[in-house]
Design an enzyme around this catalytic site. Structure first.
Site, short mmCIF file in Angstrom:
data_model
loop_
_atom_site.label_atom_id
_atom_site.label_comp_id
_atom_site.label_asym_id
_atom_site.label_seq_id
_atom_site.Cartn_x
_atom_site.Cartn_y
_atom_site.Cartn_z
N LEU A 108 0.88 -1.17 -0.14
CA LEU A 108 0.10 -0.01 0.08
C LEU A 108 0.86 1.15 0.00
O LEU A 108 1.75 1.30 0.60
CB LEU A 108 -0.93 -0.02 1.42
CG LEU A 108 -2.01 -1.11 1.37
CD1 LEU A 108 -2.71 -0.76 2.61
CD2 LEU A 108 -3.14 -0.43 0.06
N ASP A 109 0.69 2.22 -0.91
CA ASP A 109 1.45 3.32 -0.84
C ASP A 109 1.65 4.20 0.42
O ASP A 109 0.82 3.66 1.30
CB ASP A 109 0.81 4.48 -1.83
CG ASP A 109 0.91 3.89 -3.38
OD1 ASP A 109 1.85 2.95 -3.77
OD2 ASP A 109 -0.05 4.21 -4.10
#
Length: 266
Positions: A108-109
């Site tokens: 996940l960024d």
């Protein structure tokens, strides 16, 4: 007496929690692995998982390591790695009292949040991240502006990105408030920043992104920054969806694409 466990070296390493199978292949090619004292640089080398002594960077791996499966709610402002050269906060800072060496399944960024699976089961990691198994991931996405029905239909059918066309997606317009929209999108691919790039492609940049489901798992009962261990039922269902277990009952039903926007304007 159990039968001999002769398998590919990278698979044995991944099952022992060293890293993902792809990273294990890289370690082998880099000359970091020895089997019974002999340097091995060819991924795919067959080893006896129960008898051969396998060393990575000089350290013998523990092939009987207990597998652990952690469901985390990653907050925004954390990177999905265990170490960061820029000294940003990482998910390792949230894993209190976890002594085993674990690693995240997918990413996940930094600015994204939501469900993240963390484990030392390399075989499951490989299966979940392989697109052929089509394990679904669902996101709640806030975007700038209000996408048209035509744009959402285009997204649902597949978009041409710089790294190739995307597979069909399930997309639903959930709500509209002033100059932004809330949508739910489900995909089974795991390309870098894929959801963000898909919405940029149709002209509606992502303002906020939250993963809410991965296969049978969801965020129910978990607050940002917290985690819990999966129970046996969840582990079995996750492995089943990843193609590691054969389900007893196979349903012929198929999830229908949702594209019936219900718009409530502020």
């Amino acid at each position: 007496m159990g039968r001999l466990q002769v398998e590919r070296l990278q698979k044995v390493m991944a099952q022992a929690g060293i890293a993902s199978r792809r990273r294990c292949e890289e370690l082998i090619a880099e000359g970091a692995v020895r089997v019974n004292g002999r340097l091995v640089t060819q991924p795919g080398t067959k080893v006896n998982a129960m008898q051969d002594r396998i060393q990575v960077h000089g350290k013998t791996i523990n092939q009987t390591k207990k597998k652990i499966y952690i469901l985390m709610y990653k907050p925004r402002g954390y990177v999905t790695t265990l170490h960061d050269p820029q000294n940003r906060k990482t998910i390792a800072d949230l894993l209190n009292n976890i002594k085993e060496r674990v690693y995240p399944v997918g990413r996940l960024d930094y600015d994204s949040e939501g469900l993240l699976l963390v484990t030392n089961d390399g075989e499951l990691t490989h299966a979940l991240t392989h697109p052929s198994h089509e394990v679904k991931k669902t996101y709640l996405v806030t975007v700038s502006g209000v996408p048209s029905k035509e744009a959402l239909e285009q997204m649902a059918g597949g978009l041409d990105l710089e790294d190739g066309p995307t597979s069909p997606a399930q997309v639903e317009l959930v709500d509209v408030l002033q100059d932004r929209s809330l949508l739910e999108i489900t995909i089974h691919e795991g390309r870098n920043r894929q959801v963000r790039r898909m919405f940029e492609k149709i002209g509606h940049p992502v303002l906020r992104l939250k993963r809410i489901k991965l296969g049978p798992l969801n965020l129910k009962g978990i607050r940002p920054g917290r985690y819990r261990f999966l129970n046996n039922k969840e582990i079995r269902e996750l492995k089943k969806q990843a193609g590691l277990l054969i389900p007893k009952h196979v349903s012929s039903g198929k999830i229908k694409q949702k594209l019936n926007p219900k718009i409530r304007r502020a």
